[in-house]
Design a protein around this motif. Structure first.
Motif, mmCIF file in Angstrom:
data_model
loop_
_atom_site.group_PDB
_atom_site.id
_atom_site.type_symbol
_atom_site.label_atom_id
_atom_site.label_comp_id
_atom_site.label_asym_id
_atom_site.label_seq_id
_atom_site.Cartn_x
_atom_site.Cartn_y
_atom_site.Cartn_z
ATOM 1 N N ASP A 50 -18.762 -28.309 9.236
ATOM 2 C CA ASP A 50 -18.621 -29.236 8.152
ATOM 3 C C ASP A 50 -19.196 -29.680 7.343
ATOM 4 O O ASP A 50 -20.497 -29.717 7.741
ATOM 5 C CB ASP A 50 -18.926 -30.890 9.307
ATOM 6 C CG ASP A 50 -18.701 -32.437 8.897
ATOM 7 O OD1 ASP A 50 -18.548 -32.162 7.855
ATOM 8 O OD2 ASP A 50 -18.854 -33.251 9.451
ATOM 9 N N SER A 52 -19.768 -32.111 5.058
ATOM 10 C CA SER A 52 -20.436 -33.282 4.445
ATOM 11 C C SER A 52 -21.566 -33.876 4.459
ATOM 12 O O SER A 52 -22.306 -33.533 5.394
ATOM 13 C CB SER A 52 -19.575 -34.151 5.008
ATOM 14 O OG SER A 52 -20.331 -34.456 6.868
ATOM 15 N N PRO A 58 -16.109 -36.783 7.565
ATOM 16 C CA PRO A 58 -16.363 -34.935 7.858
ATOM 17 C C PRO A 58 -15.660 -34.460 6.756
ATOM 18 O O PRO A 58 -14.568 -34.652 5.903
ATOM 19 C CB PRO A 58 -15.243 -34.736 9.120
ATOM 20 C CG PRO A 58 -14.863 -35.805 9.570
ATOM 21 C CD PRO A 58 -15.162 -37.263 8.570
ATOM 22 N N TYR A 60 -14.071 -30.882 6.070
ATOM 23 C CA TYR A 60 -13.951 -29.375 6.865
ATOM 24 C C TYR A 60 -13.985 -28.250 5.598
ATOM 25 O O TYR A 60 -12.694 -28.503 4.711
ATOM 26 C CB TYR A 60 -12.904 -29.339 8.273
ATOM 27 C CG TYR A 60 -13.025 -30.944 9.078
ATOM 28 C CD1 TYR A 60 -14.276 -30.443 9.778
ATOM 29 C CD2 TYR A 60 -13.182 -31.358 8.815
ATOM 30 C CE1 TYR A 60 -14.594 -31.169 10.629
ATOM 31 C CE2 TYR A 60 -13.040 -32.603 10.646
ATOM 32 C CZ TYR A 60 -14.015 -32.523 11.210
ATOM 33 O OH TYR A 60 -14.656 -33.270 12.279
#
Length: 74
Positions: A50, A52, A58, A60
């Motif tokens: 992840d 972010s 998120p 991914y």
């Protein structure tokens, strides 16, 4: 697709679009594959990073080796 750490990394939508992982229970289309891939990530059956910045949504990325592992052990 991105290349990081000498590996190819894919976003879940790219994996679904390319058909690298397909939904085994429903229709074989991009949207059902995408939902299936997200459920695999959330259940821990498919490992993804992840990336972010804020953590609220998120972002991914799935490595090519993880996709291969999923198919091998699937």
């Amino acid at each position: 697709m991105r290349t990081l750490y000498n590996k190819r990394w894919y976003r879940p939508r790219e994996v679904a679009r390319l058909g690298l992982i397909k939904n085994s229970t429903g229709g074989d289309n991009e949207n059902s594959n995408y939902a299936f891939i997200l459920s695999l990530i959330q259940s821990g059956k498919l490992k993804a990073k992840d990336y972010s910045k804020t953590g609220s949504t998120p972002y991914y990325l799935i490595s090519e080796t993880e996709i291969e592992r999923y198919h091998r052990e699937g």
